[in-house]
Design a protein around this motif. Structure first.
Motif, PDB file in Angstrom:
ATOM      1  N   ASN A  73      50.481  42.529  47.526  1.00 33.15           N
ATOM      2  CA  ASN A  73      51.901  42.199  47.576  1.00 33.15           C
ATOM      3  C   ASN A  73      52.568  42.239  46.202  1.00 33.15           C
ATOM      4  OD1 ASN A  73      53.896  41.825  49.373  1.00 33.15           O
ATOM      5  ND2 ASN A  73      53.606  39.632  49.620  1.00 33.15           N
ATOM      6  N   PRO A  74      52.050  41.496  45.217  1.00 34.08           N
ATOM      7  CA  PRO A  74      52.678  41.581  43.890  1.00 34.08           C
ATOM      8  C   PRO A  74      52.609  42.991  43.307  1.00 34.08           C
ATOM      9  CG  PRO A  74      50.672  40.271  43.797  1.00 34.08           C
ATOM     10  CD  PRO A  74      50.958  40.518  45.229  1.00 34.08           C
ATOM     11  N   LEU A  75      51.522  43.696  43.635  1.00 35.73           N
ATOM     12  CA  LEU A  75      51.359  45.051  43.127  1.00 35.73           C
ATOM     13  C   LEU A  75      52.470  45.953  43.658  1.00 35.73           C
ATOM     14  CD1 LEU A  75      49.128  45.995  41.275  1.00 35.73           C
ATOM     15  CD2 LEU A  75      47.920  46.917  43.250  1.00 35.73           C
ATOM     16  N   MET A  76      52.755  45.824  44.955  1.00 35.08           N
ATOM     17  CA  MET A  76      53.783  46.663  45.567  1.00 35.08           C
ATOM     18  C   MET A  76      55.161  46.322  45.023  1.00 35.08           C
ATOM     19  SD  MET A  76      52.105  46.765  49.326  1.00 35.08           S
ATOM     20  CE  MET A  76      53.558  46.875  50.271  1.00 35.08           C
TER      21      MET A  76
ATOM     22  N   TYR B 155      54.782  44.369  30.850  1.00 37.88           N
ATOM     23  CA  TYR B 155      55.822  43.442  30.400  1.00 37.88           C
ATOM     24  C   TYR B 155      56.477  42.746  31.580  1.00 37.88           C
ATOM     25  CZ  TYR B 155      60.118  41.796  28.173  1.00 37.88           C
ATOM     26  OH  TYR B 155      61.142  41.024  27.715  1.00 37.88           O
ATOM     27  N   LEU B 156      56.867  43.553  32.558  1.00 39.08           N
ATOM     28  CA  LEU B 156      57.529  43.049  33.757  1.00 39.08           C
ATOM     29  C   LEU B 156      56.612  42.114  34.535  1.00 39.08           C
ATOM     30  CD1 LEU B 156      59.846  43.372  35.952  1.00 39.08           C
ATOM     31  CD2 LEU B 156      58.415  45.141  36.911  1.00 39.08           C
ATOM     32  N   PHE B 157      55.379  42.566  34.714  1.00 35.73           N
ATOM     33  CA  PHE B 157      54.440  41.824  35.556  1.00 35.73           C
ATOM     34  C   PHE B 157      54.148  40.434  34.977  1.00 35.73           C
ATOM     35  CE2 PHE B 157      50.788  43.100  38.585  1.00 35.73           C
ATOM     36  CZ  PHE B 157      51.314  42.243  39.518  1.00 35.73           C
ATOM     37  N   CYS B 158      53.991  40.348  33.656  1.00 34.90           N
ATOM     38  CA  CYS B 158      53.709  39.060  33.020  1.00 34.90           C
ATOM     39  C   CYS B 158      54.811  38.044  33.366  1.00 34.90           C
ATOM     40  CB  CYS B 158      53.652  39.208  31.505  1.00 34.90           C
ATOM     41  SG  CYS B 158      52.163  39.983  30.923  1.00 34.90           S
ATOM     42  N   GLY B 159      56.055  38.486  33.235  1.00 33.42           N
ATOM     43  CA  GLY B 159      57.159  37.582  33.511  1.00 33.42           C
ATOM     44  C   GLY B 159      57.275  37.260  34.985  1.00 33.42           C
ATOM     45  N   GLN B 160      57.115  38.303  35.790  1.00 37.60           N
ATOM     46  CA  GLN B 160      57.332  38.150  37.219  1.00 37.60           C
ATOM     47  C   GLN B 160      56.299  37.240  37.872  1.00 37.60           C
ATOM     48  OE1 GLN B 160      56.753  41.532  39.654  1.00 37.60           O
ATOM     49  NE2 GLN B 160      57.772  40.416  41.298  1.00 37.60           N
ATOM     50  N   LEU B 161      55.033  37.364  37.465  1.00 44.35           N
ATOM     51  CA  LEU B 161      53.976  36.536  38.047  1.00 44.35           C
ATOM     52  C   LEU B 161      54.281  35.066  37.845  1.00 44.35           C
ATOM     53  CD1 LEU B 161      50.530  38.068  37.142  1.00 44.35           C
ATOM     54  CD2 LEU B 161      51.705  38.006  39.323  1.00 44.35           C
TER      55      LEU B 161
ATOM     56  N   PHE C 167      45.074  35.047  42.399  1.00 47.62           N
ATOM     57  CA  PHE C 167      44.876  36.331  43.087  1.00 47.62           C
ATOM     58  C   PHE C 167      45.732  37.409  42.415  1.00 47.62           C
ATOM     59  CE2 PHE C 167      43.512  33.806  46.866  1.00 47.62           C
ATOM     60  CZ  PHE C 167      42.316  34.465  47.091  1.00 47.62           C
ATOM     61  N   SER C 168      46.983  37.041  42.119  1.00 48.31           N
ATOM     62  CA  SER C 168      47.891  38.025  41.531  1.00 48.31           C
ATOM     63  C   SER C 168      47.430  38.479  40.152  1.00 48.31           C
ATOM     64  CB  SER C 168      49.301  37.454  41.413  1.00 48.31           C
ATOM     65  OG  SER C 168      49.679  36.865  42.620  1.00 48.31           O
ATOM     66  N   LEU C 169      46.705  37.582  39.447  1.00 53.45           N
ATOM     67  CA  LEU C 169      46.193  37.976  38.130  1.00 53.45           C
ATOM     68  C   LEU C 169      45.264  39.175  38.273  1.00 53.45           C
ATOM     69  CD1 LEU C 169      45.497  34.565  36.377  1.00 53.45           C
ATOM     70  CD2 LEU C 169      47.235  36.245  35.791  1.00 53.45           C
ATOM     71  N   GLY C 170      44.580  39.248  39.430  1.00 55.44           N
ATOM     72  CA  GLY C 170      43.757  40.423  39.712  1.00 55.44           C
ATOM     73  C   GLY C 170      44.606  41.682  39.686  1.00 55.44           C
ATOM     74  N   ALA C 171      45.792  41.575  40.292  1.00 53.84           N
ATOM     75  CA  ALA C 171      46.705  42.720  40.308  1.00 53.84           C
ATOM     76  C   ALA C 171      47.141  43.070  38.889  1.00 53.84           C
ATOM     77  CB  ALA C 171      47.919  42.393  41.177  1.00 53.84           C
ATOM     78  N   LEU C 172      47.363  42.025  38.072  1.00 50.18           N
ATOM     79  CA  LEU C 172      47.768  42.273  36.677  1.00 50.18           C
ATOM     80  C   LEU C 172      46.691  43.062  35.931  1.00 50.18           C
ATOM     81  CD1 LEU C 172      49.686  41.776  34.258  1.00 50.18           C
ATOM     82  CD2 LEU C 172      48.466  39.642  33.847  1.00 50.18           C
ATOM     83  N   ILE C 173      45.436  42.664  36.149  1.00 50.87           N
ATOM     84  CA  ILE C 173      44.329  43.360  35.478  1.00 50.87           C
ATOM     85  C   ILE C 173      44.299  44.825  35.917  1.00 50.87           C
ATOM     86  CG2 ILE C 173      41.817  43.488  35.262  1.00 50.87           C
ATOM     87  CD1 ILE C 173      41.803  40.423  35.456  1.00 50.87           C
ATOM     88  N   ILE C 174      44.524  45.084  37.219  1.00 50.06           N
ATOM     89  CA  ILE C 174      44.558  46.459  37.708  1.00 50.06           C
ATOM     90  C   ILE C 174      45.643  47.249  36.978  1.00 50.06           C
ATOM     91  CG2 ILE C 174      45.028  47.912  39.722  1.00 50.06           C
ATOM     92  CD1 ILE C 174      43.823  45.659  41.441  1.00 50.06           C
TER      93      ILE C 174
END
Lengths: 248, 266
Positions: B47-50, B73-79, B126-133
């Protein structure tokens, strides 16, 4: 009798209730109510200046017509509500059965709900694991353990709730008309269990409209009428007076 | 003073007694969220990835030139912002939504609020997993500083518990809180540099955000560690920790003050 430990001491207790009416007809009424701070809150005294003392091992029945404040009294003793005036002192662990399976989640399975409800009652997960088999056997739901609770009948839910709540030996057991939905066999079973607990020294508070059940289980009775204690004392006298009044 | 101390230890021992309930409530929230969905827990990563992909496509055309590796950059803030926003929006209903239970049995009421925030935190992991990807795919730099990220999450978690407690009790007495809060979080999101660089704003607004937006404290620290690979400044750490503790105290104070009256309104 008097030298026994006082388990519950209800001292001149008054309990408030919010009776705020949802119906507001016009803007003027809305503003007036807002000014008087009645919009969200309208006071209603559900219990007025009631006192009684319950000693260890006694079984008290609370009787009275619907809406007389019996359940409110039980809620205050369980700690759900705080008294507005007066004090309630409770010595010992309380197992409240205000409604069986309060905290059951309909989407979760019976297995998950046993743990959830046990923890709601303040037990640890480890403790629940140790008593899991006992609960399932008493409730007699082994075949349906992994179905979501929404598929259970109300009687089955009640059975499950009762087994969880009475699995440990509480110092004080509070029962509020919860057994009404169970079948005859289960009610017999519940009554036996409550008798067992009573013999083991548990103190019982019991609300029921079934006077015969009260007569079988209780030693003392408190008769509440319109929030006030109308009569209290030995079971026989009070139930007789109550029945006489009801037949009028 | 003695009395206050014994009161505090009473609260703590009660919390300890109900710790398993907290654990079960959190597992319940997570289990029920994905029960019967085909991909189940995978959605917490997908979900966060999409959403990130969509937002990157939309915003990269606007701000891309100023920001190196925009997706990270975006993902760090958004998570971090989503965690705060989702968990507090859940927490606001934690008392009113459990009314039927609270009317029938005694449970420390704050357990439900803390459970909602904690479920959000689990989702964040869980979303941190997406960040690593995303970081792997975009060949982002990994530094040892990134391993300090739990330190930021602890601050944010404490902040959210405080905010959640405050909102939950407010919503009992004043049902309009939930709607007001919707508007507040929307404004809050636009005033937090999530998908734009802070420098883009006029100077007065930058100084406002730097001083008064708590989410800036947490996102700023998190980006320093994960995105820039450096130690955050002392001031921002101090501001983050201070705000978290202050919010927790405000939340606890308002909750304790009003909790006995909840039953009359729910």
């Amino acid at each position: 009798m008097e030298d026994r430990k006082v388990m519950i001491d209800v001292d001149h207790v008054t309990i408030r209730f919010n009776l705020s009416k949802q119906k507001v007809d016009n803007l003027k009424e809305y503003l007036v109510k807002l000014m008087k701070r009645e919009l969200m809150f309208q006071e209603f005294l559900a219990v007025k200046d009631v006192s009684f003392k319950v000693h260890q091992g006694e079984a008290w029945g609370l009787i009275g017509v619907n809406g007389s404040g019996k359940s409110t009294m039980l809620k205050a003793i369980s700690g759900i509500m705080k008294p507005y005036k007066g004090t309630i002192t409770v010595n010992g662990s309380v197992a409240p059965l205000i409604e069986l399976g309060a905290g059951f989640d309909q989407e979760m399975t019976a297995r998950e709900n046993i743990f959830l409800n046990g923890c709601v009652l303040g037990h640890s997960e480890k403790f629940m694991k140790e008593h899991f088999e006992e609960i399932v056997d008493f409730a007699d739901v082994r075949d349906f353990l992994d179905s979501p609770l929404k598929n259970y009948s109300s009687g089955m839910k009640a059975r499950l709730g009762f087994s969880i709540a009475t699995m440990v030996k509480p110092d004080i057991l509070i029962v509020d008309e919860v057994l009404a939905v169970g079948d005859y066999k289960f009610r017999q079973k519940c009554e036996r269990r409550m008798k067992e607990l009573l013999d083991g020294g548990t103190t019982l508070l019991y609300v029921s409209h079934n006077i015969d059940e009260v007569r079988r289980l209780c030693t003392h009775v408190l008769w509440i009428d319109k929030g006030q204690a109308k009569m209290q004392g030995k079971m026989q006298e009070v139930t007789d007076a109550y029945m006489a009044e009801m037949k009028k | 003073m003695k009395e206050e101390e014994s009161k505090l230890s009473q609260y703590l021992s009660e919390f300890w007694k109900y710790r398993d309930l907290l654990k079960l409530l959190v597992t319940k929230n997570i289990k029920l969220k994905y029960r019967r969905s085909f991909l189940g827990y995978l959605w917490s990563v997908l979900n966060p990835l999409m959403i990130m992909v969509v937002m990157t496509i939309v915003f990269s055309t606007m701000f891309n030139r100023n920001i190196e590796n925009f997706p990270v950059y975006l993902f760090c803030g958004q998570l971090l912002f989503n965690f705060m926003s989702n968990s507090t929006h859940q927490a606001i209903f934690s008392i009113t939504g459990n009314a039927s239970l609270l009317k029938k049995t005694y449970v420390p009421k704050y357990i439900f609020t803390i459970a909602k925030i904690t479920s959000g935190l689990v989702d964040l992991f869980f979303s941190l997993g997406a960040l690593i990807i995303v970081m792997l795919v975009t060949h982002a730099r990994f530094t040892w500083y990134a391993l300090l990220f739990p330190f930021v999450l602890v601050q944010l978690y404490v902040f959210c518990i405080g905010l959640g407690l405050f909102l939950a009790q407010a919503n009992v007495f004043f049902k309009d809180s939930q709607f007001i809060y919707n508007a507040v979080t929307t404004a809050w999101m636009y005033l937090t540099p999530i998908f734009y660089p802070l420098e883009m704003l006029p100077a007065w607004l930058i100084s406002c955000i730097k001083h008064f937006n708590p989410m800036y404290f947490y996102i700023g620290q998190f980006r320093d560690l994960v995105y820039y690979g450096r130690m955050p400044g002392h001031l921002i750490i101090l501001a983050g920790c201070g705000t978290a503790v202050a919010m927790l105290l405000i939340g606890m104070w308002s909750f304790m003050r009003s909790k006995d009256r909840f039953i009359l309104y729910i």
